[in-house]
Design a protein around this motif. Structure first.
Motif, PDB file in Angstrom:
ATOM      1  N   ASN A 112      27.260  33.975  41.233  1.00  0.00           N
ATOM      2  CA  ASN A 112      28.047  35.081  40.547  1.00  0.00           C
ATOM      3  C   ASN A 112      28.071  36.491  40.685  1.00  0.00           C
ATOM      4  OD1 ASN A 112      30.462  35.504  38.557  1.00  0.00           O
ATOM      5  ND2 ASN A 112      28.966  36.259  37.397  1.00  0.00           N
ATOM      6  N   SER A 113      26.673  36.734  40.650  1.00  0.00           N
ATOM      7  CA  SER A 113      26.340  38.156  40.904  1.00  0.00           C
ATOM      8  C   SER A 113      26.625  38.583  42.504  1.00  0.00           C
ATOM      9  CB  SER A 113      24.723  38.286  40.812  1.00  0.00           C
ATOM     10  OG  SER A 113      24.402  38.179  39.340  1.00  0.00           O
ATOM     11  N   VAL A 116      30.268  39.005  43.056  1.00  0.00           N
ATOM     12  CA  VAL A 116      30.820  40.361  42.529  1.00  0.00           C
ATOM     13  C   VAL A 116      30.303  41.649  43.331  1.00  0.00           C
ATOM     14  CG1 VAL A 116      30.562  41.891  40.439  1.00  0.00           C
ATOM     15  CG2 VAL A 116      30.964  39.495  40.345  1.00  0.00           C
ATOM     16  N   ALA A 124      34.231  45.336  39.877  1.00  0.00           N
ATOM     17  CA  ALA A 124      34.733  43.891  40.124  1.00  0.00           C
ATOM     18  C   ALA A 124      34.361  42.998  38.996  1.00  0.00           C
ATOM     19  CB  ALA A 124      33.902  43.435  41.367  1.00  0.00           C
ATOM     20  N   LEU A 125      35.373  42.186  38.527  1.00  0.00           N
ATOM     21  CA  LEU A 125      35.129  41.201  37.640  1.00  0.00           C
ATOM     22  C   LEU A 125      35.463  39.705  37.904  1.00  0.00           C
ATOM     23  CD1 LEU A 125      37.112  43.665  35.604  1.00  0.00           C
ATOM     24  CD2 LEU A 125      34.644  43.340  34.934  1.00  0.00           C
ATOM     25  N   THR A 126      34.509  38.874  37.626  1.00  0.00           N
ATOM     26  CA  THR A 126      35.095  37.462  37.887  1.00  0.00           C
ATOM     27  C   THR A 126      36.182  37.007  37.086  1.00  0.00           C
ATOM     28  OG1 THR A 126      32.632  37.129  38.401  1.00  0.00           O
ATOM     29  CG2 THR A 126      34.189  35.105  38.021  1.00  0.00           C
ATOM     30  N   VAL A 179      37.681  37.036  42.201  1.00  0.00           N
ATOM     31  CA  VAL A 179      37.172  38.255  41.346  1.00  0.00           C
ATOM     32  C   VAL A 179      38.549  39.339  41.507  1.00  0.00           C
ATOM     33  CG1 VAL A 179      35.574  39.877  42.012  1.00  0.00           C
ATOM     34  CG2 VAL A 179      34.987  37.737  42.459  1.00  0.00           C
ATOM     35  N   ARG A 181      39.706  43.195  41.408  1.00  0.00           N
ATOM     36  CA  ARG A 181      38.890  44.417  41.982  1.00  0.00           C
ATOM     37  C   ARG A 181      39.773  45.786  41.254  1.00  0.00           C
ATOM     38  NH1 ARG A 181      41.586  43.848  47.001  1.00  0.00           N
ATOM     39  NH2 ARG A 181      40.380  45.747  47.554  1.00  0.00           N
ATOM     40  N   GLU A 189      33.426  39.894  32.935  1.00  0.00           N
ATOM     41  CA  GLU A 189      32.339  39.883  33.772  1.00  0.00           C
ATOM     42  C   GLU A 189      32.379  41.147  34.621  1.00  0.00           C
ATOM     43  OE1 GLU A 189      29.193  38.215  35.771  1.00  0.00           O
ATOM     44  OE2 GLU A 189      29.973  38.626  34.019  1.00  0.00           O
TER      45      GLU A 189
END
Lengths: 198, 198
Positions: A112-113, A116, A124-126, A179, A181, A189
């Motif tokens: 996940n990291s 992003v 940026a967010l999941t 993700v 943006r 996230e």
DNA sequence: TCATAATTTAGAACCTGGTACTAATATGTA
DNA sequence: TACATATTAGTACCAGGTTCTAAATTATGA
């Protein structure tokens, strides 16, 4: 109170407050400081400073590997909006003590990291993810995650990122991430481009 | 080396080894111990013991809320092979310090832990998951996860579990988990029925 | 009941890694 | 040269102990 009872109580007190001094213990147990110290000797409990040192060292080890900042895993290669690679070693803190298998959320967190981080935007967010734990990961194994940006919709849009995690030749995890943006603080996230290391 | 340079170096050395004594610093910086101490004063760096104490206290706080055992979140209701509920409060350690938004893997971990816990088998391991972060979760919010077992294939088979996480009335996360049962140590993500607290 | 053993308390010397303070000695610098 | 800044030296003191010796108290068993 018998010696045994007192020592049990002493263990209890120190267990739920490791920062207690011998002097404070004399007050709580109503015995002399020498008795406290003999008890500690017999029970193998180190002095306050040693206890604090051990906790500090333990936490220092953890801090080095637990997420103190935005990214779980060391990013070793990053081509923004294209691909990225990160390495994450599974350590004592990441596994179930019972069987030495990595807790899934660490494997997930690394992927996940990276997903992003690889997106070249302020924020940026999941939004969602489709993930598969292909095989379990064990203590000591080095996870190498590779992320590939599959599509980049226009400004303020979505990006799709595929992440594959390997131990040696074997794939252990795969995930498909969506993700968002630039849509600052709109979806869960967080994680900005300033996230590079801890 | 100028005073400024030396103080920068001193900051650097202590930053990547907080356990260094003044005596060791004199060796590395080739100045007297008084100079080291004056520098620490000026830079506001506490003595070794105080540094260790702070780290120990910090880690102690963390240990109380980070997953020291198998389950993230407090399971408050559990009907094996049917449903379960867990509560997890988002605290300082769980968020990005920059914006106070919960790191996704904690939200994921709560749901994942519950999905595994609700399965009534010796061993239960997450095989795959389809997840959605519906809205971000902020510092201080209480996440309530509800898991429902949707299907239970025969012995040593798969189970499907849906998990929904709410903050108040709002859904913040949803996930569909496929969990392998009894297939001891065959797939990733361990977790046995003994996991009930922490 | 008396002797012996276990337990508890006391006290002094010493240790580490410092702080606080005073004072002397460089080292610049105007 | 005079003054300021920086550095070093040294002493007294502190917390929170360890280590050791020894005395006093409290069982316990024969």
């Amino acid at each position: 109170m018998s010696k045994k009872e007192r020592q049990q109580l002493l263990l209890q007190i120190i267990a739920d407050n490791p920062f207690v001094t011998d002097r404070e213990l004399t007050r709580q147990l109503k015995v002399s400081i020498q008795t406290i110290r003999l008890d500690r000797m017999e029970l193998g409990i180190p002095e306050l400073r040693e206890r604090m040192k051990q906790m500090a060292e333990h936490s220092y080890d953890q801090v080095r590997s637990l997420p103190p900042d935005e990214v779980v895993g060391d990013i070793v290669d990053l081509q923004l909006d294209k691909s990225g690679i990160s390495i994450f070693e599974i350590r004592e803190e990441h596994v179930f003590s019972r069987n030495g298998i990595a807790r899934g959320h660490y494997v997930f967190a690394q992927a996940n990291s990276l997903a992003v981080a690889v997106i070249n935007d302020e924020i940026a967010l999941t939004a969602s993810a489709d993930i598969r734990f292909v095989r379990m990961v064990r203590l000591g194994e080095k996870c190498i995650s590779k992320a590939y940006v599959r599509s980049l919709a226009g400004r303020r849009g979505k990006a799709e990122v595929d992440v594959f995690t390997y131990v040696g030749e074997e794939m252990v995890f795969q995930g498909h991430f969506v993700v968002y943006r630039s849509a600052a603080e709109e979806y869960s996230e967080g994680g900005s481009r300033s996230a590079d290391r801890h």
